[in-house]
Design a protein around this motif. Structure first.
Motif, PDB file in Angstrom:
ATOM      1  N   GLN A  86       0.833  -1.200   0.000  1.00 61.61           N
ATOM      2  CA  GLN A  86       0.000   0.000   0.000  1.00 61.61           C
ATOM      3  C   GLN A  86       0.868   1.251   0.000  1.00 61.61           C
ATOM      4  O   GLN A  86       0.563   2.232  -0.682  1.00 61.61           O
ATOM      5  N   LEU A  90      -6.208  -1.679  -3.692  1.00 59.51           N
ATOM      6  CA  LEU A  90      -6.896  -0.402  -3.908  1.00 59.51           C
ATOM      7  C   LEU A  90      -8.217  -0.348  -3.148  1.00 59.51           C
ATOM      8  O   LEU A  90      -8.587   0.716  -2.626  1.00 59.51           O
ATOM      9  N   LYS A  91      -8.912  -1.462  -3.058  1.00 59.48           N
ATOM     10  CA  LYS A  91     -10.161  -1.494  -2.282  1.00 59.48           C
ATOM     11  C   LYS A  91      -9.892  -1.149  -0.820  1.00 59.48           C
ATOM     12  O   LYS A  91     -10.657  -0.408  -0.196  1.00 59.48           O
ATOM     13  N   GLU A 125      -9.121   2.490  -0.541  1.00 58.07           N
ATOM     14  CA  GLU A 125     -10.362   3.242  -0.714  1.00 58.07           C
ATOM     15  C   GLU A 125     -11.209   3.166   0.560  1.00 58.07           C
ATOM     16  O   GLU A 125     -11.751   4.182   1.015  1.00 58.07           O
ATOM     17  N   GLY A 137     -10.227   5.511   3.078  1.00 59.40           N
ATOM     18  CA  GLY A 137     -10.461   6.907   2.741  1.00 59.40           C
ATOM     19  C   GLY A 137      -9.254   7.619   2.149  1.00 59.40           C
ATOM     20  O   GLY A 137      -9.208   8.849   2.133  1.00 59.40           O
ATOM     21  N   VAL A 164      -7.844   6.859  -1.101  1.00 57.78           N
ATOM     22  CA  VAL A 164      -7.956   6.988  -2.556  1.00 57.78           C
ATOM     23  C   VAL A 164      -9.402   6.790  -2.969  1.00 57.78           C
ATOM     24  O   VAL A 164     -10.224   6.280  -2.204  1.00 57.78           O
ATOM     25  N   GLU A 165      -9.675   7.193  -4.193  1.00 58.97           N
ATOM     26  CA  GLU A 165     -10.963   6.855  -4.792  1.00 58.97           C
ATOM     27  C   GLU A 165     -10.715   6.451  -6.239  1.00 58.97           C
ATOM     28  O   GLU A 165      -9.819   6.981  -6.901  1.00 58.97           O
ATOM     29  N   ARG A 166     -11.474   5.472  -6.664  1.00 61.85           N
ATOM     30  CA  ARG A 166     -11.382   5.021  -8.055  1.00 61.85           C
ATOM     31  C   ARG A 166     -12.540   5.645  -8.820  1.00 61.85           C
ATOM     32  O   ARG A 166     -13.662   5.712  -8.317  1.00 61.85           O
ATOM     33  N   ARG A 167     -12.249   6.087 -10.032  1.00 62.06           N
ATOM     34  CA  ARG A 167     -13.275   6.720 -10.865  1.00 62.06           C
ATOM     35  C   ARG A 167     -13.301   6.054 -12.228  1.00 62.06           C
ATOM     36  O   ARG A 167     -12.268   5.896 -12.867  1.00 62.06           O
ATOM     37  N   VAL A 206      -7.228   6.195 -10.538  1.00 63.51           N
ATOM     38  CA  VAL A 206      -7.087   6.203  -9.079  1.00 63.51           C
ATOM     39  C   VAL A 206      -6.629   7.593  -8.662  1.00 63.51           C
ATOM     40  O   VAL A 206      -5.644   8.114  -9.196  1.00 63.51           O
ATOM     41  N   THR A 209      -7.444  11.083  -2.138  1.00 66.91           N
ATOM     42  CA  THR A 209      -8.406  11.927  -1.435  1.00 66.91           C
ATOM     43  C   THR A 209      -7.605  12.973  -0.667  1.00 66.91           C
ATOM     44  O   THR A 209      -6.361  12.946  -0.646  1.00 66.91           O
TER      45      THR A 209
END
Length: 149
Positions: A45, A78-79, A82, A85, A87-90, A101, A104
């Motif tokens: 990570q 990545l999950k 995420e 809090g 990262v966020e995947r778009r 990716v 945040t």
């Protein structure tokens, strides 16, 4: 000039470069586990976060290539980031198969807390900056040669 090693010497575990790298990698894993505990990150990570702090918003595919991780390993990693809090995947607007990716605010802020980790790890190795640069250069040459094989 040193003699070529004998066949029996070549077959010794301690004579294997791959074993030396493996043992070093395991030792690094243990040190990083301790150093990253307060950040709430595992070593993989941490590597993902380093890549994202360097370049925010890569595709999942590009991030996997950069980290040398397959999607079966990268997706759960990545999950977890995420869920924490960080990262966020778009999904892409033009192509929903493309996922990027992004850091945040909390993920970006974590960079400041992580900034001392490389210095502490370097100090733990006992190598000076020049030796670390030389070692990294040798390892990159080996990796390039092995990748080309």
């Amino acid at each position: 000039m040193p003699e070529d090693p004998s066949p029996s010497e070549l077959m010794r575990l301690d004579a294997q470069v791959c074993f030396a790298l493996h043992a070093t990698s395991r030792a690094f894993d243990a040190v990083y586990r301790a150093e990253l505990r307060d950040l709430g990150l595992t070593y993989p990570q941490y590597l993902a976060m380093l890549a994202l702090w360097e370049t925010d918003g890569p595709t999942v595919k590009r991030l996997g290539e950069r980290l040398r991780l397959d999607s079966g390993t990268l997706s759960p990693l990545l999950k977890r980031l995420e869920a924490a809090g960080l990262v966020e995947r778009r999904r892409g607007r033009r192509d929903e198969r493309s996922v990027t990716v992004h850091l945040t605010e909390a993920g970006s802020a974590l960079r400041d807390r992580a900034a001392e980790v490389p210095r502490r790890i370097g100090a733990i190795t006992g190598l000076d900056v020049e030796d670390l640069h030389a070692l990294r250069a040798i390892l990159r040459r080996i990796t390039d040669r092995l990748d080309a094989y």
